[in-house]
Design a protein around this motif. Structure first.
Motif, PDB file in Angstrom:
ATOM      1  N   LEU A   1       0.821  -1.207   0.000  1.00 54.06           N
ATOM      2  CA  LEU A   1       0.000   0.000   0.000  1.00 54.06           C
ATOM      3  C   LEU A   1       0.853   1.253   0.000  1.00 54.06           C
ATOM      4  O   LEU A   1       2.020   1.252   0.396  1.00 54.06           O
ATOM      5  N   ASP A   2       0.196   2.306  -0.453  1.00 53.45           N
ATOM      6  CA  ASP A   2       0.789   3.636  -0.538  1.00 53.45           C
ATOM      7  C   ASP A   2      -0.232   4.614   0.038  1.00 53.45           C
ATOM      8  O   ASP A   2      -1.370   4.686  -0.449  1.00 53.45           O
ATOM      9  N   ILE A   3       0.166   5.332   1.074  1.00 50.78           N
ATOM     10  CA  ILE A   3      -0.722   6.359   1.631  1.00 50.78           C
ATOM     11  C   ILE A   3      -0.587   7.574   0.726  1.00 50.78           C
ATOM     12  O   ILE A   3       0.109   8.546   0.998  1.00 50.78           O
ATOM     13  N   SER A   4      -1.271   7.495  -0.394  1.00 53.69           N
ATOM     14  CA  SER A   4      -1.058   8.387  -1.529  1.00 53.69           C
ATOM     15  C   SER A   4      -2.050   9.541  -1.598  1.00 53.69           C
ATOM     16  O   SER A   4      -1.834  10.503  -2.331  1.00 53.69           O
ATOM     17  N   GLY A   5      -3.162   9.421  -0.875  1.00 54.44           N
ATOM     18  CA  GLY A   5      -4.259  10.363  -1.048  1.00 54.44           C
ATOM     19  C   GLY A   5      -5.185   9.972  -2.186  1.00 54.44           C
ATOM     20  O   GLY A   5      -6.224  10.582  -2.387  1.00 54.44           O
ATOM     21  N   ARG A   6      -4.792   8.934  -2.922  1.00 50.66           N
ATOM     22  CA  ARG A   6      -5.608   8.454  -4.044  1.00 50.66           C
ATOM     23  C   ARG A   6      -6.112   7.060  -3.684  1.00 50.66           C
ATOM     24  O   ARG A   6      -5.462   6.059  -3.960  1.00 50.66           O
ATOM     25  N   GLY A   7      -7.262   7.010  -3.073  1.00 53.64           N
ATOM     26  CA  GLY A   7      -7.789   5.757  -2.562  1.00 53.64           C
ATOM     27  C   GLY A   7      -8.275   4.836  -3.663  1.00 53.64           C
ATOM     28  O   GLY A   7      -9.096   5.233  -4.502  1.00 53.64           O
ATOM     29  N   ALA A   8      -7.753   3.613  -3.676  1.00 55.82           N
ATOM     30  CA  ALA A   8      -8.186   2.621  -4.665  1.00 55.82           C
ATOM     31  C   ALA A   8      -7.751   1.243  -4.197  1.00 55.82           C
ATOM     32  O   ALA A   8      -6.727   1.096  -3.529  1.00 55.82           O
ATOM     33  N   LEU A   9      -8.541   0.249  -4.564  1.00 55.58           N
ATOM     34  CA  LEU A   9      -8.210  -1.140  -4.264  1.00 55.58           C
ATOM     35  C   LEU A   9      -7.954  -1.900  -5.554  1.00 55.58           C
ATOM     36  O   LEU A   9      -8.735  -1.810  -6.502  1.00 55.58           O
ATOM     37  N   TYR A  10      -6.869  -2.673  -5.566  1.00 56.65           N
ATOM     38  CA  TYR A  10      -6.563  -3.593  -6.658  1.00 56.65           C
ATOM     39  C   TYR A  10      -6.515  -4.984  -6.039  1.00 56.65           C
ATOM     40  O   TYR A  10      -5.610  -5.305  -5.278  1.00 56.65           O
ATOM     41  N   TRP A  11      -7.525  -5.794  -6.352  1.00 61.61           N
ATOM     42  CA  TRP A  11      -7.837  -7.026  -5.626  1.00 61.61           C
ATOM     43  C   TRP A  11      -7.690  -8.212  -6.555  1.00 61.61           C
ATOM     44  O   TRP A  11      -8.363  -8.299  -7.570  1.00 61.61           O
ATOM     45  N   ASP A  12      -6.781  -9.107  -6.212  1.00 60.98           N
ATOM     46  CA  ASP A  12      -6.609 -10.336  -6.979  1.00 60.98           C
ATOM     47  C   ASP A  12      -6.650 -11.501  -5.991  1.00 60.98           C
ATOM     48  O   ASP A  12      -5.627 -12.094  -5.651  1.00 60.98           O
ATOM     49  N   VAL A  13      -7.847 -11.766  -5.497  1.00 63.72           N
ATOM     50  CA  VAL A  13      -8.070 -12.795  -4.485  1.00 63.72           C
ATOM     51  C   VAL A  13      -9.259 -13.633  -4.939  1.00 63.72           C
ATOM     52  O   VAL A  13     -10.321 -13.096  -5.254  1.00 63.72           O
ATOM     53  N   ASP A  14      -9.056 -14.938  -4.988  1.00 60.49           N
ATOM     54  CA  ASP A  14     -10.080 -15.846  -5.482  1.00 60.49           C
ATOM     55  C   ASP A  14     -10.833 -16.463  -4.312  1.00 60.49           C
ATOM     56  O   ASP A  14     -10.368 -17.428  -3.708  1.00 60.49           O
ATOM     57  N   LEU A  15     -11.974 -15.862  -3.988  1.00 57.37           N
ATOM     58  CA  LEU A  15     -12.789 -16.376  -2.889  1.00 57.37           C
ATOM     59  C   LEU A  15     -14.069 -16.993  -3.440  1.00 57.37           C
ATOM     60  O   LEU A  15     -14.653 -16.480  -4.397  1.00 57.37           O
TER      61      LEU A  15
END
Length: 197
Positions: free
Chosen positions: A109-123
């Motif tokens: 993660l980066d506390i960037s001020g630009r909130g976004a999730l990039y999710w590659d999880v197979d549930l």
């Protein structure tokens, strides 16, 4: 650094949630959401993130857990953003490769001020206890967006949903812990070439 503590309350027709977070805590957690497995995940998040975390969430569980889990992510993200203040002196970046039995999950993660999730999880579609597996992603979308954090979560191995979800929560917590730490060489500077985060 000043005390990095925040308390946020959010009330809608679906949920009423209060979160208190101290970024410089000892892993003490009191999470009451009405969803047992989610409480367990929040406990892991606070303990591995070395937060002091209090979550009081009342939601429309007679419908399902979606609103409660998503809105908790919103409020927790807002509280973390508020506790971070102007972000001066923080490390900013953090990552963790976390094993849990057969599961292996990476969070960066980066506390960037630009909130976004990039999710590659197979549930799978289904439940772990009283928790819908699909809500893990919804929680992290809400958390990352409202905390202003660019968050990558990637599953490298694992076939037990409980282990994979728990590894994700712990990995994100450990990455967050690293990112919010004071950088002793930064001398209170803002960790950005742009001069803003």
């Amino acid at each position: 650094m000043e005390d990095r503590i925040a308390r946020v309350t959010r009330a809608t027709k679906e949920t009423n949630i209060t979160v208190t977070v101290n970024l410089d805590g000892d892993g003490t957690v009191d999470a009451q959401t009405g969803i047992g497995f989610f409480d367990h995940m929040l406990d892991a998040f606070g303990r591995h993130g070395l937060l002091v975390l209090e979550v009081d969430a009342k939601g429309d569980l007679h419908v399902d857990g979606h609103h409660t889990v998503e809105d908790t992510g919103i409020v927790l993200g807002q509280a973390v953003a508020q506790a971070l203040g102007d972000k001066r002196g923080i490390t900013r970046f953090g990552s963790c490769l976390l094993p849990m039995d057969e599961a292996l999950v990476m969070a960066a993660l980066d506390i960037s001020g630009r909130g976004a999730l990039y999710w590659d999880v197979d549930l799978p579609f289904g439940m772990v206890g009283d928790f819908d597996c699909q809500l893990a992603r919804e929680f992290f979308i809400a958390f990352a967006t409202n905390a202003g954090i660019t968050l990558h979560v990637r599953q490298l191995a694992g076939d037990n949903a409980h282990h994979v979800i728990e590894a994700a929560f712990k990995a994100v917590a450990r990455a967050l812990r690293a990112a919010v730490e004071e950088d002793p060489r930064a001398a209170g500077a803002l960790p950005s070439t742009k001069g803003a985060l």
